[in-house]
Every structure is written in C-alpha cells, then in structure tokens.
Design a protein around this motif. Structure first.
Motif, PDB file in Angstrom:
ATOM      1  N   ARG A 189      -8.400   4.839  -4.625  1.00  0.00           N
ATOM      2  CA  ARG A 189      -9.506   4.197  -3.915  1.00  0.00           C
ATOM      3  C   ARG A 189     -10.858   4.520  -4.558  1.00  0.00           C
ATOM      4  O   ARG A 189     -11.805   3.730  -4.491  1.00  0.00           O
ATOM      5  CB  ARG A 189      -9.488   4.636  -2.455  1.00  0.00           C
ATOM      6  CG  ARG A 189     -10.266   3.722  -1.502  1.00  0.00           C
ATOM      7  CD  ARG A 189     -10.432   4.396  -0.148  1.00  0.00           C
ATOM      8  NE  ARG A 189      -9.164   4.879   0.372  1.00  0.00           N
ATOM      9  CZ  ARG A 189      -8.350   4.165   1.152  1.00  0.00           C
ATOM     10  NH1 ARG A 189      -8.683   2.930   1.462  1.00  0.00           N
ATOM     11  NH2 ARG A 189      -7.221   4.674   1.588  1.00  0.00           N
ATOM     12  N   ASN A 213       4.006   3.915  -1.788  1.00  0.00           N
ATOM     13  CA  ASN A 213       4.058   4.760  -2.984  1.00  0.00           C
ATOM     14  C   ASN A 213       4.094   3.940  -4.269  1.00  0.00           C
ATOM     15  O   ASN A 213       3.382   4.234  -5.229  1.00  0.00           O
ATOM     16  CB  ASN A 213       5.285   5.679  -2.921  1.00  0.00           C
ATOM     17  CG  ASN A 213       5.151   6.760  -1.873  1.00  0.00           C
ATOM     18  OD1 ASN A 213       4.070   7.291  -1.674  1.00  0.00           O
ATOM     19  ND2 ASN A 213       6.235   7.066  -1.197  1.00  0.00           N
ATOM     20  N   GLY A 256       0.786  -1.219   0.000  1.00  0.00           N
ATOM     21  CA  GLY A 256       0.000   0.000   0.000  1.00  0.00           C
ATOM     22  C   GLY A 256       0.822   1.275   0.000  1.00  0.00           C
ATOM     23  O   GLY A 256       0.283   2.358   0.240  1.00  0.00           O
ATOM     24  N   SER A 279      -3.686   8.328  -2.951  1.00  0.00           N
ATOM     25  CA  SER A 279      -4.383   7.194  -2.348  1.00  0.00           C
ATOM     26  C   SER A 279      -5.887   7.321  -2.496  1.00  0.00           C
ATOM     27  O   SER A 279      -6.581   6.353  -2.854  1.00  0.00           O
ATOM     28  CB  SER A 279      -4.006   7.073  -0.871  1.00  0.00           C
ATOM     29  OG  SER A 279      -2.621   6.819  -0.701  1.00  0.00           O
ATOM     30  N   ASP A 280      -6.400   8.513  -2.246  1.00  0.00           N
ATOM     31  CA  ASP A 280      -7.848   8.722  -2.360  1.00  0.00           C
ATOM     32  C   ASP A 280      -8.318   8.558  -3.798  1.00  0.00           C
ATOM     33  O   ASP A 280      -9.397   8.016  -4.049  1.00  0.00           O
ATOM     34  CB  ASP A 280      -8.219  10.111  -1.840  1.00  0.00           C
ATOM     35  CG  ASP A 280      -8.078  10.238  -0.329  1.00  0.00           C
ATOM     36  OD1 ASP A 280      -7.967   9.187   0.335  1.00  0.00           O
ATOM     37  OD2 ASP A 280      -8.063  11.381   0.174  1.00  0.00           O
ATOM     38  N   LEU A 321      -3.602   2.245   2.544  1.00  0.00           N
ATOM     39  CA  LEU A 321      -2.798   2.950   1.552  1.00  0.00           C
ATOM     40  C   LEU A 321      -2.019   4.048   2.262  1.00  0.00           C
ATOM     41  O   LEU A 321      -2.608   4.925   2.901  1.00  0.00           O
ATOM     42  CB  LEU A 321      -3.701   3.538   0.462  1.00  0.00           C
ATOM     43  CG  LEU A 321      -4.561   2.533  -0.300  1.00  0.00           C
ATOM     44  CD1 LEU A 321      -5.303   3.237  -1.436  1.00  0.00           C
ATOM     45  CD2 LEU A 321      -3.742   1.369  -0.837  1.00  0.00           C
ATOM     46  N   THR A 322      -0.709   3.997   2.154  1.00  0.00           N
ATOM     47  CA  THR A 322       0.139   4.920   2.909  1.00  0.00           C
ATOM     48  C   THR A 322       0.883   5.910   2.012  1.00  0.00           C
ATOM     49  O   THR A 322       1.746   6.635   2.494  1.00  0.00           O
ATOM     50  CB  THR A 322       1.164   4.144   3.750  1.00  0.00           C
ATOM     51  OG1 THR A 322       1.935   3.296   2.891  1.00  0.00           O
ATOM     52  CG2 THR A 322       0.463   3.299   4.804  1.00  0.00           C
ATOM     53  N   VAL A 349       0.664   2.286  -4.959  1.00  0.00           N
ATOM     54  CA  VAL A 349      -0.366   3.234  -5.385  1.00  0.00           C
ATOM     55  C   VAL A 349      -0.068   3.761  -6.782  1.00  0.00           C
ATOM     56  O   VAL A 349      -0.964   3.852  -7.634  1.00  0.00           O
ATOM     57  CB  VAL A 349      -0.500   4.379  -4.361  1.00  0.00           C
ATOM     58  CG1 VAL A 349      -1.376   5.502  -4.902  1.00  0.00           C
ATOM     59  CG2 VAL A 349      -1.078   3.844  -3.053  1.00  0.00           C
TER      60      VAL A 349
END
Length: 312
Positions: free
Chosen positions: A189, A154, A152, A185-186, A178-179, A157
């Motif tokens: 998602r 960089n 999760g 991340s948003d 997700l980090t 993503v």
C-alpha cells in the motif's frame, strides 16, 4: 476392458511429462483428458520463464509437449473421469463417456486447477490476452504500463509487490481490503505507484474495437459510484479451484480440495500418485508441474517393479 501399467489423468504439463517419462521407462501408458491437451497454459498468451524455450505462446508449448507424447507412443483419449477404485492392487477408472472400465496398476492424477472467475461482461473476450492469472508468467510484458489486480489476499499482495516493481502504475480492486499479512499489505500500500480500491465490486472489463481499455467497478454494498480505471492488463487473484471433484469421498484430499502428496508424489493410497497444480503445494508454475510429473512417473515405475518382483 482396457488395461495399462499407468493411467495419467490430466494432459497438462505435469500429466504429459509424466506420460513421457513413464513410456521411456517401458510402461504401457494411457493419457486421459476431457479437454484439449495443455491444461491452463493453452490460455496463456506468452510464457517467458520456461528454461531453454524463451518467449513462447502457451498453446504452442502445449502442442510441442503433446506431440512428444505421441511420437513416443503414448495412448491418448478424451475421457472425463468420474471415479477411481483401488481393488486388490488394481486401479479401476470410470469415465462419463461410456461404461467400459479402464484398469491400471498405477494412476497419476494431474488434473490441475481452474481459476475462479468473475463471470462478468468482457472476461471471456479478454482472458488469455489482457486478463491473466499469473504475474510471474505474464508480468514482464507490462513493464512500464498500467496494470490492475483484482483481489486482496496473499496471492494478490505477493504478485502485486512484484508487479509494482516493473509497472508504471498498479491498481488493486478488492471486495474487502488487503487481507494478506499486515506487514506485506502495508508495504504494498505504501508504494508510490500503487492505488488500492477497497470494498469494491468489479462490474465489467471494458474494451473498444477488440482492444482492452480498463476495468469498471462500483461500491460493493450499494453498486453505486461506478468508476473506470484505465489499464493495459489485469490479473485476477480471487482463488483457484482444484479439478478433483471425482475424488470426493476418498481420503486423498485436504480441506480445500487439493490432493495431499508427499515429496515422491505418493498419495495415501498405494499406487495412486499426483502431480502438478492439483496437489497441495506452494508454487504453481509450468516448470514445477513438469518436475512433479517426472517424479510421479519415476515413482510409478518403481512401484510397478516392486509389484512384479512380488509375483516372481
């Protein structure tokens, strides 16, 4: 005691390119690797973005590169380097296999990285076919198919955002959430074909009759609530480990173990250069590795010419 103008440590794309360029610059070159030539590309089923080649099996590309080094007369040996010392302009290379010390005027370190792996059932069986570590390299073959990413951070993503544009569905299994940066991340998602499974632990890669089927995972903390997500391919993004352990104790490494090199591939020690995935850089691809190798060889040649001018 053997002595060379240049010793290249690592026979992946960066190291082999460096050897090719160096021998064409009339340097006496030794290429070392503890394993078969090719580096990580020998574990890649298909490479589709190496210019002028088209779709090619990674091992086949590695063989072609190695054959070119041999046609040009590059010496090759299987050696595990344990230490490099720089003494009065001469580099001494120590290896695990014997007590003979190899001397060189210059060294190019091109030892690459190795993927951090999960070491769970099915991983060894399907790596290089259904399990990959590079969406840019292998993503295209999963167009309109179901794919899973593990991780999760960089890389997960960034690569997931790319994969989501070409795949039918993308599942993301991560042991936290997700980090990466919140905006990226948003966005990932929010995509309609993306499902995130946070706080999960991957248990097993599932197959049947040699055919990959999916990923089994469970709750991270309790190991309960096992689930299987069906997919045709998996990309693991849980980190890469630079193969630079033999340089520990030198001033060549940054905090994560990657080699610090400038745009000319020069390190902090004169006469020692570095190239490819083992250096601190943004993009790790076959084409960037070969470019690094070419630059490093050119700079090693210039370094040797300067040394010889001083001797006159």
């Amino acid at each position: 005691m053997s002595r060379y103008d240049l010793v290249v440590i690592g026979a992946g794309p960066a190291g082999m390119t460096a050897a090719i360029y160096a021998v064409r610059a009339n340097l006496n070159v030794l290429l070392l690797d503890k394993l078969a030539p090719g580096g990580q590309i020998i574990n890649t089923n298909e490479i589709e973005n190496y210019p002028g080649v088209g779709k090619v099996n990674g091992a086949e590309l590695a063989i072609k590169m190695f054959e070119q080094t041999q046609e040009l007369g590059v010496d090759f040996d299987y050696r595990t380097v344990t230490k490099i010392e720089s003494l009065e302009g001469i580099k001494q290379i120590y290896t695990e296999e014997d007590k003979d010390v190899i001397e060189a005027l210059t060294v190019i370190v091109a030892t690459g990285t190795r993927p951090r792996t999960l070491n769970i059932p099915g991983e060894e069986e399907y790596k290089g076919s259904a399990i990959s570590w590079c969406a840019i390299c292998d993503g295209a073959k999963y167009r309109d198919k179901d794919v899973t990413i593990i991780g999760g951070g960089n890389s997960a993503v960034d690569e997931g955002t790319y994969l989501a544009t070409i795949t039918k569905s993308l599942s993301i299994i991560t042991d936290f959430d997700l980090t990466a940066d919140p905006v990226s991340s948003d966005y990932l998602r929010s995509l309609p074909n993306v499902t995130v499974y946070p706080y999960k632990r991957v248990v097993e890669f599932i197959g049947e009759g040699g055919q990959f089927k999916g990923v089994k995972f469970a709750d991270k903390e309790t190991s309960e609530n096992e689930q299987i997500v069906q997919c045709e391919g998996v990309f693991e993004y849980i980190g890469a480990i630079p193969s630079t352990e033999f340089l520990q104790g030198t001033n060549l490494l940054e905090g994560h173990g990657f080699i610090e090199a400038n745009e000319r591939m020069a390190t902090k020690i004169p006469g020692i250069f570095a190239a490819g995935d083992c250096i601190s850089k943004h993009l790790r691809q076959v084409v960037t590795a070969t470019a690094d190798g070419a630059i490093a060889a050119q700079e090693a040649s210039s370094y040797i010419k300067a040394l010889r001018r001083q001797e006159i």
